[in-house]
Design a protein around this motif. Sequence first.
Motif, PDB file in Angstrom:
ATOM      1  N   ASP A  57      27.245 -37.606  69.448  1.00  8.07           N
ATOM      2  CA  ASP A  57      26.600 -36.357  70.376  1.00  8.07           C
ATOM      3  C   ASP A  57      25.425 -37.010  70.476  1.00  8.07           C
ATOM      4  O   ASP A  57      24.642 -37.497  69.877  1.00  8.07           O
ATOM      5  N   LEU A  63      18.791 -40.020  67.081  1.00 10.68           N
ATOM      6  CA  LEU A  63      18.061 -39.820  65.694  1.00 10.68           C
ATOM      7  C   LEU A  63      18.062 -41.885  65.470  1.00 10.68           C
ATOM      8  O   LEU A  63      17.569 -41.843  64.666  1.00 10.68           O
ATOM      9  N   ASP A  89      32.359 -28.168  66.639  1.00  8.70           N
ATOM     10  CA  ASP A  89      33.585 -27.374  67.344  1.00  8.70           C
ATOM     11  C   ASP A  89      33.956 -27.775  68.394  1.00  8.70           C
ATOM     12  O   ASP A  89      33.583 -27.054  70.239  1.00  8.70           O
ATOM     13  N   GLY A 115      29.958 -36.443  62.664  1.00  9.81           N
ATOM     14  CA  GLY A 115      30.329 -35.425  61.312  1.00  9.81           C
ATOM     15  C   GLY A 115      31.485 -35.194  62.026  1.00  9.81           C
ATOM     16  O   GLY A 115      32.542 -36.281  63.348  1.00  9.81           O
ATOM     17  N   GLY A 116      32.449 -34.424  61.978  1.00  7.86           N
ATOM     18  CA  GLY A 116      33.450 -34.019  61.957  1.00  7.86           C
ATOM     19  C   GLY A 116      34.079 -34.093  63.765  1.00  7.86           C
ATOM     20  O   GLY A 116      34.880 -33.754  63.927  1.00  7.86           O
ATOM     21  N   SER A 117      33.204 -33.482  64.433  1.00  7.73           N
ATOM     22  CA  SER A 117      33.295 -33.240  65.864  1.00  7.73           C
ATOM     23  C   SER A 117      33.185 -34.250  66.256  1.00  7.73           C
ATOM     24  O   SER A 117      34.247 -34.240  67.390  1.00  7.73           O
ATOM     25  N   ASP A 120      36.687 -36.220  65.650  1.00  6.49           N
ATOM     26  CA  ASP A 120      38.317 -35.546  65.672  1.00  6.49           C
ATOM     27  C   ASP A 120      37.710 -35.520  67.697  1.00  6.49           C
ATOM     28  O   ASP A 120      38.741 -35.370  67.948  1.00  6.49           O
ATOM     29  N   THR A 156      28.933 -39.321  59.734  1.00  7.02           N
ATOM     30  CA  THR A 156      27.320 -39.403  59.484  1.00  7.02           C
ATOM     31  C   THR A 156      27.208 -37.764  58.587  1.00  7.02           C
ATOM     32  O   THR A 156      26.060 -37.857  58.569  1.00  7.02           O
ATOM     33  N   THR A 157      28.479 -37.591  58.513  1.00  2.71           N
ATOM     34  CA  THR A 157      28.280 -36.256  57.362  1.00  2.71           C
ATOM     35  C   THR A 157      29.027 -36.563  56.504  1.00  2.71           C
ATOM     36  O   THR A 157      29.946 -37.130  56.761  1.00  2.71           O
ATOM     37  N   SER A 162      37.498 -36.569  58.296  1.00  2.00           N
ATOM     38  CA  SER A 162      38.261 -36.797  59.204  1.00  2.00           C
ATOM     39  C   SER A 162      38.150 -38.437  59.474  1.00  2.00           C
ATOM     40  O   SER A 162      39.765 -38.657  60.082  1.00  2.00           O
ATOM     41  N   THR A 165      42.352 -38.015  57.860  1.00  2.00           N
ATOM     42  CA  THR A 165      43.186 -37.863  58.330  1.00  2.00           C
ATOM     43  C   THR A 165      43.867 -37.519  59.483  1.00  2.00           C
ATOM     44  O   THR A 165      43.182 -38.543  60.074  1.00  2.00           O
ATOM     45  N   VAL A 167      44.488 -35.322  61.525  1.00  2.00           N
ATOM     46  CA  VAL A 167      45.140 -33.745  62.431  1.00  2.00           C
ATOM     47  C   VAL A 167      42.987 -34.411  63.414  1.00  2.00           C
ATOM     48  O   VAL A 167      42.599 -34.513  62.590  1.00  2.00           O
ATOM     49  N   LYS A 178      40.176 -22.246  67.610  1.00  2.00           N
ATOM     50  CA  LYS A 178      40.876 -23.959  67.593  1.00  2.00           C
ATOM     51  C   LYS A 178      41.544 -24.298  67.786  1.00  2.00           C
ATOM     52  O   LYS A 178      43.379 -23.511  67.796  1.00  2.00           O
ATOM     53  N   LEU A 197      23.322 -44.296  56.796  1.00 10.13           N
ATOM     54  CA  LEU A 197      22.875 -43.324  58.202  1.00 10.13           C
ATOM     55  C   LEU A 197      23.396 -41.798  57.885  1.00 10.13           C
ATOM     56  O   LEU A 197      23.078 -40.939  58.768  1.00 10.13           O
ATOM     57  N   LEU A 201      20.205 -36.577  57.448  1.00  3.70           N
ATOM     58  CA  LEU A 201      21.195 -35.259  57.733  1.00  3.70           C
ATOM     59  C   LEU A 201      20.465 -34.270  56.948  1.00  3.70           C
ATOM     60  O   LEU A 201      19.974 -34.234  55.853  1.00  3.70           O
ATOM     61  N   THR A 209      28.790 -29.311  55.287  1.00  3.65           N
ATOM     62  CA  THR A 209      29.489 -30.109  54.294  1.00  3.65           C
ATOM     63  C   THR A 209      30.123 -30.006  53.260  1.00  3.65           C
ATOM     64  O   THR A 209      31.896 -30.733  53.316  1.00  3.65           O
TER      65      THR A 209
HETATM   66  P1  NAD Z   1      29.551 -31.533  63.379  1.00  3.87           P
HETATM   67  O1  NAD Z   1      30.234 -33.164  62.745  1.00  3.87           O
HETATM   68  O2  NAD Z   1      29.791 -30.470  64.054  1.00  3.87           O
HETATM   69  O3  NAD Z   1      27.654 -32.094  63.102  1.00  3.87           O
HETATM   70  C1  NAD Z   1      27.039 -31.078  61.962  1.00  3.87           C
HETATM   71  C2  NAD Z   1      25.863 -30.649  63.488  1.00  3.87           C
HETATM   72  O4  NAD Z   1      25.512 -32.093  61.935  1.00  3.87           O
HETATM   73  C3  NAD Z   1      25.379 -31.689  64.572  1.00  3.87           C
HETATM   74  O5  NAD Z   1      24.364 -31.046  65.666  1.00  3.87           O
HETATM   75  C4  NAD Z   1      25.049 -33.359  64.570  1.00  3.87           C
HETATM   76  O6  NAD Z   1      24.237 -33.862  65.501  1.00  3.87           O
HETATM   77  C5  NAD Z   1      24.534 -33.134  62.801  1.00  3.87           C
HETATM   78  N1  NAD Z   1      24.541 -34.277  62.559  1.00  3.87           N
HETATM   79  C6  NAD Z   1      25.732 -34.762  62.063  1.00  3.87           C
HETATM   80  N2  NAD Z   1      25.232 -36.709  61.092  1.00  3.87           N
HETATM   81  C7  NAD Z   1      24.282 -36.582  61.508  1.00  3.87           C
HETATM   82  C8  NAD Z   1      22.939 -36.686  60.522  1.00  3.87           C
HETATM   83  N3  NAD Z   1      23.924 -38.310  59.802  1.00  3.87           N
HETATM   84  N4  NAD Z   1      21.689 -37.110  60.356  1.00  3.87           N
HETATM   85  C9  NAD Z   1      21.256 -35.526  61.227  1.00  3.87           C
HETATM   86  N5  NAD Z   1      22.337 -35.260  62.060  1.00  3.87           N
HETATM   87  C10 NAD Z   1      24.151 -35.094  61.893  1.00  3.87           C
HETATM   88  O7  NAD Z   1      29.675 -31.436  61.404  1.00  3.87           O
HETATM   89  P2  NAD Z   1      30.941 -31.565  60.965  1.00  3.87           P
HETATM   90  O8  NAD Z   1      31.080 -30.016  59.657  1.00  3.87           O
HETATM   91  O9  NAD Z   1      30.829 -32.951  60.330  1.00  3.87           O
HETATM   92  O10 NAD Z   1      32.304 -31.948  61.848  1.00  3.87           O
HETATM   93  C11 NAD Z   1      33.119 -30.098  61.685  1.00  3.87           C
HETATM   94  C12 NAD Z   1      33.923 -30.066  62.757  1.00  3.87           C
HETATM   95  O11 NAD Z   1      35.568 -31.328  61.928  1.00  3.87           O
HETATM   96  C13 NAD Z   1      34.525 -28.996  63.303  1.00  3.87           C
HETATM   97  O12 NAD Z   1      35.111 -28.951  64.439  1.00  3.87           O
HETATM   98  C14 NAD Z   1      35.941 -29.359  61.754  1.00  3.87           C
HETATM   99  O13 NAD Z   1      37.037 -28.036  63.089  1.00  3.87           O
HETATM  100  C15 NAD Z   1      35.939 -30.602  62.246  1.00  3.87           C
HETATM  101  N6  NAD Z   1      37.091 -30.629  60.772  1.00  3.87           N
HETATM  102  C16 NAD Z   1      38.022 -31.905  61.103  1.00  3.87           C
HETATM  103  C17 NAD Z   1      38.787 -32.545  60.202  1.00  3.87           C
HETATM  104  C18 NAD Z   1      39.579 -33.362  60.441  1.00  3.87           C
HETATM  105  O14 NAD Z   1      40.445 -33.601  59.087  1.00  3.87           O
HETATM  106  N7  NAD Z   1      40.344 -33.151  61.456  1.00  3.87           N
HETATM  107  C19 NAD Z   1      38.347 -31.554  58.854  1.00  3.87           C
HETATM  108  C20 NAD Z   1      37.812 -31.005  58.818  1.00  3.87           C
HETATM  109  C21 NAD Z   1      36.707 -30.335  60.003  1.00  3.87           C
END
Ligand code: NAD
Length: 399
Positions: A57, A63, A89, A115-117, A120, A156-157, A162, A165, A167, A178, A197, A201, A209
């Motif tokens: 993203d 960053l 998402d 992160g998860g976004s 995925d 990075t979260t 994911s 996983t 999914v 979703k 990394l 956050l 998270t």
């Molecule tokens: P995300 O990936 O949406 O990130 C959230 C925010 O954190 C973003 O603005 C991103 O830029 C910021 N960010 C991420 N890493 C950073 C870092 N190291 N430093 C600074 N900012 C950072 O958040 P998420 O909670 O990790 O992922 C959520 C998504 O994952 C949802 O869409 C959810 O449905 C999906 N998900 C998937 C699974 C799976 O197994 N596939 C499981 C749970 C959730």
Amino acid sequence: MHAIQKALHSLVIALNRFLSILLPDRIPVTFVGAEASRELCQSIAQTGVKKPLIVTDAGLVQLGIVARVTSALADAGVESAVYDGVEPDPTFDQVNAGFAQLERDGCDAVIAVGGGSPMDAAKIIGAMATNGGKAEKLVGTFKVRKAPLPLYAIPTTAGTGSEVTLVAVVSDSKTHIKGFVVDPKLLPDMAALDPTLMVGLPSHITAATGMDALTHAVESFIARTSNARTEAWATAAVRMVFQNLPKACADGTDLEARKAMSLASYYAGLAFTRTSVGYVHAIAHTFGAYYGTPHGHANAIVLPHVLDFSKGAARDRLAALADVIGVGGGGPEQKAQAFIEAVRELMARIDIPYTLSDLREEDIAPIAKQALGEAAFNYPVPRFMSQPEAEGLIREILA
Ligand code: NAD
């Protein structure tokens, strides 16, 4: 009606439990520690990949996190392209744009950085490349017919898991409902858990998270499909979250806490991808669709309410989790209650509210219906929930 639904639910869970034994049981090769992302890039070079697409993203580009990966790849002699159009998402429009860039740039592998976004989105883009290019056709279970492009994950979260996983979640670009792509072929080939990394956050995203990881672990542990192996991963994750999440929120540069949270998220992912999740996820996903509530934040708010609802049926499981984190005394009932209270105390320590300010009374009935629709025949919950029970539970979350 409720009794018939309940009986059908039990039958489907028994069938799912049997089918899960037949699934391939692979765990990605994983590098852990301050050098992990660099080591992963060196390994990618050794596999002969010529030009991976980094799916990420825009914030992570700004960053400098993506630059650390592209320069580690360049040092290992690998050229790369970057698609940074993923937003929280991810939507079909976003994965379509990423796939178009993969084709334009002639990429032969996918690296998720985020992160998860982004993880995925990367899973889906890699599967689109070998399965006709239509993301919509991949939604459902076992729809990924051909092996995707090689896939590598650098979370990075510390929350979604994911990276381990099978999914990927993709949202409708207009309704934000979703869709789930579920297939063992989505599992990354390799992953890197690199706490360096994650030092930037922000605390509120660390908190949300981290609670996502806790929710995965707890829902997996109380699921009717859990087994000794998933229970070991889930209890490790629960212990590590309680010990490390407040530290990671208070001081983002605490690399030990960051590393422990990465592992907790990873273990929780290993557990829940084998057992599935429960009502917390079903309701939280619906909050995401209605109000754009971040996934981890929504899970955190719903978790104690669903545990209160489940504590009769899941009493001994919750009591075992109380023992894992060393709270409560007396019998199983008191211990189960002590675990739920410990979840609420953890939320207070990391500034997660107990209520959702966006929630509206008029949305409660449709939210409950949508969540129960997602959970029905999918989630191996310890106690079946009716529409009035779901509405009552969600009403407790009104601010
Ligand atoms: P995300 O990936 O949406 O990130 C959230 C925010 O954190 C973003 O603005 C991103 O830029 C910021 N960010 C991420 N890493 C950073 C870092 N190291 N430093 C600074 N900012 C950072 O958040 P998420 O909670 O990790 O992922 C959520 C998504 O994952 C949802 O869409 C959810 O449905 C999906 N998900 C998937 C699974 C799976 O197994 N596939 C499981 C749970 C959730």
